[in-house]
Motif scaffolding. Structure first.
Motif, PDB file in Angstrom:
ATOM      1  N   ALA A  57       0.828  -1.206   0.000  1.00 19.69           N
ATOM      2  CA  ALA A  57       0.000   0.000   0.000  1.00 19.69           C
ATOM      3  C   ALA A  57       0.865   1.260   0.000  1.00 19.69           C
ATOM      4  O   ALA A  57       0.565   2.235  -0.705  1.00 19.69           O
ATOM      5  CB  ALA A  57      -0.926  -0.004   1.218  1.00 19.69           C
ATOM      6  N   ALA A  58       1.937   1.255   0.792  1.00 19.09           N
ATOM      7  CA  ALA A  58       2.818   2.428   0.866  1.00 19.09           C
ATOM      8  C   ALA A  58       3.442   2.732  -0.486  1.00 19.09           C
ATOM      9  O   ALA A  58       3.537   3.899  -0.898  1.00 19.09           O
ATOM     10  CB  ALA A  58       3.911   2.192   1.912  1.00 19.09           C
ATOM     11  N   ALA A  59       3.867   1.691  -1.193  1.00 23.63           N
ATOM     12  CA  ALA A  59       4.473   1.887  -2.511  1.00 23.63           C
ATOM     13  C   ALA A  59       3.461   2.496  -3.484  1.00 23.63           C
ATOM     14  O   ALA A  59       3.789   3.417  -4.248  1.00 23.63           O
ATOM     15  CB  ALA A  59       4.990   0.557  -3.044  1.00 23.63           C
ATOM     16  N   ARG A  60       2.231   2.007  -3.424  1.00 16.94           N
ATOM     17  CA  ARG A  60       1.192   2.528  -4.336  1.00 16.94           C
ATOM     18  C   ARG A  60       0.841   3.971  -3.992  1.00 16.94           C
ATOM     19  O   ARG A  60       0.689   4.810  -4.890  1.00 16.94           O
ATOM     20  CB  ARG A  60      -0.064   1.645  -4.248  1.00 16.94           C
ATOM     21  N   PHE A  61       0.700   4.284  -2.719  1.00 14.04           N
ATOM     22  CA  PHE A  61       0.386   5.653  -2.319  1.00 14.04           C
ATOM     23  C   PHE A  61       1.528   6.609  -2.675  1.00 14.04           C
ATOM     24  O   PHE A  61       1.293   7.741  -3.099  1.00 14.04           O
ATOM     25  CB  PHE A  61       0.130   5.721  -0.816  1.00 14.04           C
ATOM     26  N   THR A  62       2.757   6.160  -2.489  1.00 14.24           N
ATOM     27  CA  THR A  62       3.908   7.004  -2.803  1.00 14.24           C
ATOM     28  C   THR A  62       3.977   7.279  -4.300  1.00 14.24           C
ATOM     29  O   THR A  62       4.258   8.407  -4.733  1.00 14.24           O
ATOM     30  CB  THR A  62       5.213   6.336  -2.323  1.00 14.24           C
ATOM     31  N   LYS A  63       3.729   6.260  -5.093  1.00 21.22           N
ATOM     32  CA  LYS A  63       3.703   6.432  -6.547  1.00 21.22           C
ATOM     33  C   LYS A  63       2.646   7.450  -6.956  1.00 21.22           C
ATOM     34  O   LYS A  63       2.830   8.202  -7.924  1.00 21.22           O
ATOM     35  CB  LYS A  63       3.417   5.082  -7.216  1.00 21.22           C
ATOM     36  N   GLY A  64       1.548   7.499  -6.207  1.00 19.25           N
ATOM     37  CA  GLY A  64       0.472   8.435  -6.504  1.00 19.25           C
ATOM     38  C   GLY A  64       0.717   9.833  -5.973  1.00 19.25           C
ATOM     39  O   GLY A  64      -0.118  10.731  -6.150  1.00 19.25           O
ATOM     40  N   GLY A  65       1.848  10.041  -5.299  1.00 18.33           N
ATOM     41  CA  GLY A  65       2.193  11.366  -4.802  1.00 18.33           C
ATOM     42  C   GLY A  65       1.462  11.786  -3.552  1.00 18.33           C
ATOM     43  O   GLY A  65       1.306  12.978  -3.286  1.00 18.33           O
ATOM     44  N   HIS A  66       1.026  10.813  -2.741  1.00 14.02           N
ATOM     45  CA  HIS A  66       0.243  11.134  -1.548  1.00 14.02           C
ATOM     46  C   HIS A  66       1.059  11.132  -0.255  1.00 14.02           C
ATOM     47  O   HIS A  66       0.507  11.309   0.822  1.00 14.02           O
ATOM     48  CB  HIS A  66      -0.918  10.142  -1.405  1.00 14.02           C
TER      49      HIS A  66
END
Length: 249
Positions: A57-66
């Motif tokens: 989840a952290a990787a996906r959120f980081t990729k999304g700029g959040h």
């Protein structure tokens, strides 16, 4: 084995929601006990899954700029010593007492969210004292994260919004890195104690990671009010479950 496969499918589904709201350990630990693991082994093995969920989840959120560096890095670092302490605790509060305390906290959070309908919809200015309080509280709360983790990120999500002025989505994203640090530290301690069942933990963690990525992807696409309603629903359900187990279980 079929039981492990079924548990992994269930874990992935739970992780999809848990990546947003937290609370997945309240289902994950009983699920592992159902598979035949002892309570300590179930908590330890579930923690490995929590780490994988948080990473995905952290990787996906980081990729999304959040995810911003502040307050993520400091909160993640503060989570480590508390989590280690929680994992090493041998004399614990009675399980029922601990669950009752968490249930009351969850109810208080739910009431707060109902009376504050705009909470978490936009960034707000926060005083230095509130930020300091947020860091101190996060450091103490990390002990519970290493001890059991059920509801840890749920409370952290509310804490980050309240003390650091983030939006709800930003808080959900930040707490995944915090929970990754917390669970990784706890897994190290549990592994040293020899209580992680890796035969179950590896497929379980893989399933949780998939669910974590999916949940984070969905969270990045929905409106703030939808996140708020989902979080409120899960908090109410968690409070009811904990109260039932503490008072009637």
């Amino acid at each position: 084995e079929l039981d492990i496969a079924i548990a992994c499918v269930a874990a992935a589904l739970v992780a999809g929601v848990g990546a947003i709201t937290g609370g997945h350990s309240l289902i994950g630990v009983p699920l592992l006990i159902f598979l035949g693991l002892g309570p300590t082994e179930a908590v330890a093995t579930n923690m490995a899954g929590v780490g994988a969920l948080s990473l995905g989840a952290a990787a996906r959120f980081t990729k999304g700029g959040h995810v911003g560096k502040h307050p993520t890095i400091i909160l993640a670092l503060l989570a480590i010593p508390g989590s280690i302490a929680g994992a090493m605790i041998t004399v614990r509060l009675p399980k029922e007492a601990l669950e009752l305390v968490i249930a009351v906290a969850m109810i208080s959070i739910a009431v707060f969210m109902v009376v504050k309908p705009r909470w978490g919809t936009e960034r707000v200015s926060i005083s230095r004292n509130r930020v300091a309080f947020g860091y101190a509280t996060a450091a103490v709360w990390a002990i519970y994260g290493g001890l059991f983790s059920g509801g840890y990120t749920t409370v952290m999500t509310v804490l980050v919004v309240a003390c650091f002025g983030t939006t709800l989505l930003e808080s959900v994203a930040i707490t995944k890195w915090v929970n990754l640090a917390s669970s990784a530290a706890a897994v190290v301690i549990f592994q040293l104690a020899g209580v992680v069942d890796w035969r179950v933990a590896i497929p379980y963690a893989a399933a949780m990671a998939v669910g974590g990525v999916a949940g984070a992807h969905w969270a990045s696409k929905v409106e703030a009010n939808s996140l708020r309603h989902l979080l409120l629903t899960v908090i109410a359900a968690m409070a009811g479950l904990l109260l039932w187990r503490a008072l009637l279980g």
